[in-house]
Design a protein around this motif. Structure first.
Motif, PDB file in Angstrom:
ATOM      1  N   HIS A 150      58.971  34.781  37.115  1.00 59.64           N
ATOM      2  CA  HIS A 150      58.672  34.064  38.395  1.00 59.64           C
ATOM      3  C   HIS A 150      57.337  34.161  38.724  1.00 59.64           C
ATOM      4  O   HIS A 150      56.664  35.104  39.267  1.00 59.64           O
ATOM      5  N   GLN A 151      56.930  33.002  39.034  1.00 65.15           N
ATOM      6  CA  GLN A 151      55.590  32.718  39.676  1.00 65.15           C
ATOM      7  C   GLN A 151      55.328  32.769  40.938  1.00 65.15           C
ATOM      8  O   GLN A 151      56.299  32.225  41.861  1.00 65.15           O
ATOM      9  N   HIS A 152      54.509  33.652  41.460  1.00 63.03           N
ATOM     10  CA  HIS A 152      54.242  34.035  42.924  1.00 63.03           C
ATOM     11  C   HIS A 152      53.614  32.673  43.831  1.00 63.03           C
ATOM     12  O   HIS A 152      52.649  32.343  43.113  1.00 63.03           O
ATOM     13  N   GLY A 153      54.113  32.236  44.524  1.00 61.78           N
ATOM     14  CA  GLY A 153      53.892  31.083  45.322  1.00 61.78           C
ATOM     15  C   GLY A 153      52.744  31.638  46.449  1.00 61.78           C
ATOM     16  O   GLY A 153      52.422  32.763  46.575  1.00 61.78           O
ATOM     17  N   GLU A 154      51.625  30.788  47.131  1.00 56.17           N
ATOM     18  CA  GLU A 154      50.716  31.133  48.014  1.00 56.17           C
ATOM     19  C   GLU A 154      51.127  32.328  48.890  1.00 56.17           C
ATOM     20  O   GLU A 154      50.575  33.030  49.011  1.00 56.17           O
ATOM     21  N   ASN A 155      52.475  31.963  49.375  1.00 62.09           N
ATOM     22  CA  ASN A 155      52.497  33.000  50.689  1.00 62.09           C
ATOM     23  C   ASN A 155      53.350  34.288  50.046  1.00 62.09           C
ATOM     24  O   ASN A 155      53.653  35.180  51.059  1.00 62.09           O
ATOM     25  N   GLU A 156      53.730  34.321  48.700  1.00 61.15           N
ATOM     26  CA  GLU A 156      54.178  35.503  48.048  1.00 61.15           C
ATOM     27  C   GLU A 156      53.136  36.330  47.774  1.00 61.15           C
ATOM     28  O   GLU A 156      53.337  37.806  47.433  1.00 61.15           O
ATOM     29  N   LEU A 157      51.869  36.014  47.334  1.00 61.25           N
ATOM     30  CA  LEU A 157      50.686  36.726  46.678  1.00 61.25           C
ATOM     31  C   LEU A 157      50.387  37.960  47.423  1.00 61.25           C
ATOM     32  O   LEU A 157      50.290  37.897  48.833  1.00 61.25           O
ATOM     33  N   ALA A 158      50.318  39.056  46.873  1.00 60.88           N
ATOM     34  CA  ALA A 158      49.774  40.246  47.442  1.00 60.88           C
ATOM     35  C   ALA A 158      48.362  40.078  47.875  1.00 60.88           C
ATOM     36  O   ALA A 158      47.569  39.064  47.339  1.00 60.88           O
ATOM     37  N   HIS A 159      47.808  40.870  49.065  1.00 62.61           N
ATOM     38  CA  HIS A 159      46.619  40.647  49.327  1.00 62.61           C
ATOM     39  C   HIS A 159      45.248  40.829  48.301  1.00 62.61           C
ATOM     40  O   HIS A 159      44.316  40.028  48.498  1.00 62.61           O
ATOM     41  N   TYR A 160      45.698  41.256  47.174  1.00 62.11           N
ATOM     42  CA  TYR A 160      44.743  41.474  46.217  1.00 62.11           C
ATOM     43  C   TYR A 160      44.762  40.474  45.009  1.00 62.11           C
ATOM     44  O   TYR A 160      43.690  40.302  44.138  1.00 62.11           O
ATOM     45  N   ALA A 161      45.735  39.768  45.141  1.00 58.30           N
ATOM     46  CA  ALA A 161      46.060  39.075  43.895  1.00 58.30           C
ATOM     47  C   ALA A 161      45.476  37.455  43.770  1.00 58.30           C
ATOM     48  O   ALA A 161      45.825  36.828  44.916  1.00 58.30           O
TER      49      ALA A 161
END
Ligand code: GAP
Length: 438
Positions: free
Chosen positions: A237-248
């Motif tokens: 599952h690819q993270h969308g813009e608003n799912e990304l952790a602050h470091y990724a």
């Protein structure tokens, strides 16, 4: 009142308690929310999962080394990493029933899913557990229980470089406890407040990070298949813009199809040079790497693979659980793969006479230094097989009349229920071939 039907998860929770896999923590004091203890079989399974991961990630990669850093670290580390500021979940409360929820997990962020009441505006809630170091309980003495093991690797990366002959690209792997003051905890050991992580940080030259990211994605999905997890039950599952952790910069989860839906099992992140740059800035230490091939100095990029031990354990249990309707009864079986099964073989005398227990005990004692095996002479042999099926023991070795004449035993395979005859002096090799695979 209609009886609630038992879900697969209910059945697993009950099996885990009954057979000594997992207990609720502090049970005699009423329990502690979302904290669990591992019983004799759970402790074995957990250890085997960690060993399997270590073998796959460290032992089989000459460019990856291990580390075991401490849980408590300088509090500035968590400021530098961004966890003090950004490791938060949005929290909402129901004004009517007072239940608390994570806003980002709700389908409708205005209405309480429990009673339909109105929800408060979200507040940001930091997930790190705090405690104090030394006798004074003031802000100058706050320390955090680490919420991820990764930072212990970043702050030691220069130590590892200086004490080894590693050159980029290389990895540092670590297994250890992590703590998060989760707001929503649910689904048994899926999301708990104390858990273990198996993390590997791969240090690469900037510009090569995207290729390495793809390499590690493939490696990690292959790993779950090797662990014995059914291939059609894992996906990316690819993270969308608003799912990304602050470091990724880029992130993919490996998800498993749990009885409660597709959920994250492991995270693979391209953390860029975010962490090392921040630690360089906050510590004032030079964390750059001199590349003697390209004659350049740079801050390495990091590709991270981060898996949960407890979540893997839940995955392999869910994946392995089966109830088979046989002619006379139902057989409950855990199809755990031999390398991680807590007990590798049950050893039985067919009957408690004619010297069979003595031979079976000798086999048990001879195998014990190498494998966790279990001796059982109680009750009908069919019932003994079933007891081992239910806890996932892949093989049962039975001593019978032929043993006494020919020095052979039967080995019953848990999954096929087929039996084969094997020489007693070949048993150790038989188990080695089945168990020591990665
Ligand atoms: N260092 C990166 C990191 O910690 P994460 O996606 O927050 O990334 C990685 O966590 C893995 O740790 C998850 O995929 C999961 O397996 C496990 N994990 C995270 N929080 C957990 C929790 N509350 N309970 C059990 N396992 C958890």
């Amino acid at each position: 009142m209609a009886k609630k039907t038992e879900t697969l998860l209910d059945k697993l929770v009950s099996l885990c308690k009954r057979r000594g896999y997992i207990y609720p923590s502090s049970e005699i004091y009423g329990g502690l929310a979302s904290i669990y203890d591992y019983g004799p079989l759970g402790a074995e399974l957990k250890k085997n999962i960690k060993n399997f991961w270590w073998k796959w990630m460290v032992q089989l990669h000459e460019e990856i080394v291990g580390l075991d850093s401490s849980i408590l670290m300088a509090p500035r580390i968590w400021e530098a990493s961004g966890h003090v500021e950004s490791f938060t979940d949005p929290l909402v409360d129901c004004k009517k029933c007072k239940q608390r929820f994570r806003e980002d997990l709700l389908e409708d962020s205005d209405t309480c899913p429990n009673c339909g009441g109105e929800l408060t505006d979200p507040r940001q809630f930091n997930l790190m557990f705090k405690t104090f170091m030394g006798p004074l309980e003031d802000s100058a003495h706050v320390v955090y229980l680490r919420p991820e093991t990764a930072q212990g690797i970043y702050v030691n990366y220069i130590n590892v470089l200086n004490s080894s002959r590693l050159k980029i690209p290389f990895g540092i792997a670590q297994i250890g406890k992590a703590f998060r003051n989760e707001i929503t905890t649910e689904n048994f050991i899926f999301r708990t407040r104390e858990f273990e992580q198996m993390e590997m940080q791969f240090f690469v030259k900037p510009g090569t990070d995207s290729d390495w990211f793809e390499t590690w994605k493939q490696n990690r999905i292959d790993y779950y298949k090797k662990l014995g997890v059914r291939g059609d039950k894992v996906r990316f599952h690819q993270h969308g813009e608003n799912e990304l952790a602050h470091y990724a910069k880029e992130a993919f989860d490996i998800e498993y199809e749990f009885p409660f839906g597709w959920k994250e099992l492991e995270g693979i992140h391209n953390r860029t040079d975010f962490d090392l740059k921040r630690h360089q800035e906050y510590s004032g230490r030079d964390l750059s790497y001199f590349d003697d091939v390209s004659r350049e100095r740079y801050i390495p990029y990091i590709v991270e693979t981060s898996a949960g031990v407890d979540r893997t354990l839940l995955t392999v249990l869910v994946d392995a659980y089966e109830e088979q309707e046989l002619e006379k009864d139902t057989r409950t079986v855990l199809h755990l793969s031999p390398p991680i099964a807590p007990i590798k073989a049950g050893i039985f005398p067919l009957v408690k006479k004619e010297g069979m227990p003595d031979v079976a005990k000798k086999i048990y004692n001879d195998l014990r230094p190498y494998y966790n095996v279990f001796y059982d002479e109680g009750g009908a042999v069919g019932r003994r097989y079933r007891r081992q099926d239910e806890v996932g023991t892949p093989f049962c070795i039975t001593v019978d009349t032929e043993t006494l004449e020919k020095e052979t035993v039967t080995i019953r395979d848990r999954d096929s229920m087929q039996q084969e005859r094997v020489k007693i002096d070949q048993l150790r090799k038989f188990l080695f071939d089945k168990v020591e695979t990665v």
